[in-house]
Motif scaffolding. Structure first.
Motif, mmCIF file in Angstrom:
data_model
loop_
_atom_site.group_PDB
_atom_site.id
_atom_site.type_symbol
_atom_site.label_atom_id
_atom_site.label_comp_id
_atom_site.label_asym_id
_atom_site.label_seq_id
_atom_site.Cartn_x
_atom_site.Cartn_y
_atom_site.Cartn_z
ATOM 1 N N THR A 173 71.381 -30.444 -0.945
ATOM 2 C CA THR A 173 71.740 -31.309 0.176
ATOM 3 C C THR A 173 71.016 -32.641 0.062
ATOM 4 N N ILE A 174 71.752 -33.718 0.322
ATOM 5 C CA ILE A 174 71.156 -35.051 0.328
ATOM 6 C C ILE A 174 71.559 -35.784 1.597
ATOM 7 N N ASN A 175 70.821 -36.814 1.928
ATOM 8 C CA ASN A 175 71.195 -37.742 2.995
ATOM 9 C C ASN A 175 71.710 -39.020 2.348
ATOM 10 N N TYR A 176 72.746 -39.593 2.944
ATOM 11 C CA TYR A 176 73.280 -40.845 2.419
ATOM 12 C C TYR A 176 73.651 -41.759 3.576
ATOM 13 N N VAL A 177 73.790 -43.049 3.290
ATOM 14 C CA VAL A 177 74.099 -44.036 4.313
ATOM 15 C C VAL A 177 75.590 -44.331 4.280
ATOM 16 N N SER A 178 76.254 -44.257 5.424
ATOM 17 C CA SER A 178 77.685 -44.549 5.490
ATOM 18 C C SER A 178 77.927 -46.015 5.166
ATOM 19 N N GLY A 179 79.126 -46.302 4.710
ATOM 20 C CA GLY A 179 79.462 -47.674 4.355
ATOM 21 C C GLY A 179 79.963 -48.496 5.523
ATOM 22 N N SER A 180 80.046 -47.890 6.703
ATOM 23 C CA SER A 180 80.514 -48.613 7.883
ATOM 24 C C SER A 180 79.424 -49.532 8.417
ATOM 25 N N SER A 181 79.790 -50.368 9.366
ATOM 26 C CA SER A 181 78.854 -51.365 9.889
ATOM 27 C C SER A 181 77.669 -50.757 10.611
ATOM 28 N N ASP A 182 77.815 -49.525 11.145
ATOM 29 C CA ASP A 182 76.694 -48.928 11.884
ATOM 30 C C ASP A 182 75.640 -48.302 10.975
ATOM 31 N N THR A 184 75.234 -45.409 9.487
ATOM 32 C CA THR A 184 74.799 -44.096 9.944
ATOM 33 C C THR A 184 74.294 -43.249 8.781
ATOM 34 N N ILE A 185 73.230 -42.475 9.045
ATOM 35 C CA ILE A 185 72.721 -41.537 8.049
ATOM 36 C C ILE A 185 73.514 -40.243 8.161
ATOM 37 N N ARG A 186 74.112 -39.824 7.051
ATOM 38 C CA ARG A 186 74.916 -38.605 7.040
ATOM 39 C C ARG A 186 74.362 -37.623 6.014
ATOM 40 N N THR A 187 74.864 -36.402 6.080
ATOM 41 C CA THR A 187 74.412 -35.333 5.190
ATOM 42 C C THR A 187 75.563 -34.850 4.321
ATOM 43 N N MET A 188 75.262 -34.553 3.069
ATOM 44 C CA MET A 188 76.265 -34.052 2.119
ATOM 45 C C MET A 188 75.655 -32.889 1.348
ATOM 46 N N SER A 189 76.410 -31.776 1.252
ATOM 47 C CA SER A 189 75.906 -30.578 0.582
ATOM 48 C C SER A 189 76.862 -30.115 -0.511
ATOM 49 N N LEU A 190 76.300 -29.424 -1.481
ATOM 50 C CA LEU A 190 77.086 -28.944 -2.622
ATOM 51 C C LEU A 190 76.514 -27.619 -3.101
ATOM 52 N N ALA A 191 77.392 -26.622 -3.270
ATOM 53 C CA ALA A 191 76.973 -25.331 -3.808
ATOM 54 C C ALA A 191 76.595 -25.479 -5.276
ATOM 55 N N LYS A 192 75.397 -25.040 -5.644
ATOM 56 C CA LYS A 192 74.904 -25.230 -7.007
ATOM 57 C C LYS A 192 75.761 -24.510 -8.047
ATOM 58 N N ARG A 193 76.327 -23.375 -7.669
ATOM 59 C CA ARG A 193 77.123 -22.613 -8.641
ATOM 60 C C ARG A 193 78.377 -23.376 -9.072
ATOM 61 N N LEU A 194 78.867 -24.263 -8.210
ATOM 62 C CA LEU A 194 80.080 -25.003 -8.537
ATOM 63 C C LEU A 194 79.895 -25.930 -9.739
ATOM 64 N N VAL A 195 78.691 -26.436 -9.926
ATOM 65 C CA VAL A 195 78.461 -27.433 -10.969
ATOM 66 C C VAL A 195 77.867 -26.833 -12.240
ATOM 67 N N SER A 196 77.763 -25.526 -12.294
ATOM 68 C CA SER A 196 77.207 -24.885 -13.481
ATOM 69 C C SER A 196 78.059 -25.201 -14.704
ATOM 70 N N GLY A 197 77.448 -25.767 -15.733
ATOM 71 C CA GLY A 197 78.142 -26.082 -16.969
ATOM 72 C C GLY A 197 78.917 -27.387 -16.959
#
Length: 272
Positions: A173-182, A184-197
């Motif tokens: 999970t990481i935090n990222y900044v939205s590209g809109s004018s406000d 906003t700090i948002r959260t994005m998550s990714l299952a580790k098994r999906l990126v294996s290989g």
């Protein structure tokens, strides 16, 4: 075994390959299916390839060696792509699509199988040469086109989420900044098994305004040690001109939405 006519063999070959884009099919498969020699199958494939090229249906390539065979990749003609995108623009430019707040209704074509397949085919053809190992998108509206793109490239689809599910196992999970004018700090998550290989990824999303979500996916791929070999979106706004990610390709460019005068101005943007 009853002798199979050449025109029948060519029809089956074209149907088989087009249903398995970017998948290598051994020549021996067709030899056993038709009960003919490899030389005959090779001649059939040459004729099928000529037909694909003549009508802009894609291209057939061969892979040499013991594990080799033949595979199909979509390669739509420039004129066909331009005609489709121009037609899509005419549909989106309808004033009835404008929603309160200057938003656009897009669900009908974002989840239409014919549209998503066509858009996925265009994007896949534009990035086949960089050989991504996966297509990455953000839930939810980008999933159908990303799925079709992954199908034509014959790679898995990786979906980033705003939250994580217990059934996905360990997540990053990481935090990222939205590209809109406000900003906003948002959260994005990714299952580790999906990126294996996976070592290279193509990012596909539905809409880009400032590029915050795309940048978040870039950062998430970097955390996984995955190289991003391209970023494609269906619609990109003209403003702001400076996005948070560079090198993005868009099928369409949204120049303006005038809610007061019920006017939408969107144009094709994809370069073949």
């Amino acid at each position: 075994m009853e002798r199979v006519k050449r025109n029948e063999r060519i029809g089956v070959i074209m149907q088989t390959l087009s249903r398995k884009p970017s998948q290598v099919v051994p020549l021996s498969y067709f030899c056993e299916l038709f009960g003919v020699a490899k030389s005959s199958v090779s001649e059939d494939i040459d004729l099928a390839q000529a037909t694909f090229e003549r009508y802009g249906l894609g291209e057939i390539s061969t892979v040499a060696g013991a594990a080799g065979g033949v595979f199909y990749r979509p390669k739509p003609k420039k004129e066909a792509v331009e005609d489709y995108l121009a037609g899509l623009c005419r549909r989106i430019n309808e004033p009835s699509r404008i929603l309160p707040g200057g938003l656009l209704y897009m669900m009908d074509f974002l989840f239409n199988p014919v549209d998503t397949q066509t858009m996925g085919e265009i994007i896949a053809a534009g990035y086949a040469h960089v050989e991504p190992g996966a297509v990455v998108t953000m839930e939810t509206k980008g999933i159908p086109v990303a799925m079709m793109t992954a199908r034509f490239l014959n790679v898995p689809l990786i979906i980033c989420r705003r939250d994580n599910k217990i059934t996905e196992g360990a997540v990053l999970t990481i935090n990222y900044v939205s590209g809109s004018s406000d900003r906003t700090i948002r959260t994005m998550s990714l299952a580790k098994r999906l990126v294996s290989g996976v070592d290279k990824a193509l990012i596909v999303d539905d809409f880009m305004r400032g590029g915050g979500t795309a940048k978040g996916m870039h950062e998430l791929m970097a955390e996984c040690g995955i190289e991003v070999v391209g970023t494609a979106v269906i619609i990109e706004t003209e403003e702001p001109a400076q996005k948070l990610v560079t090198g993005c390709r868009a099928l369409l460019k949204l120049k303006s939405v005038d809610e007061e005068h019920s006017a939408v101005h969107i144009i094709p943007a994809w370069n073949i």
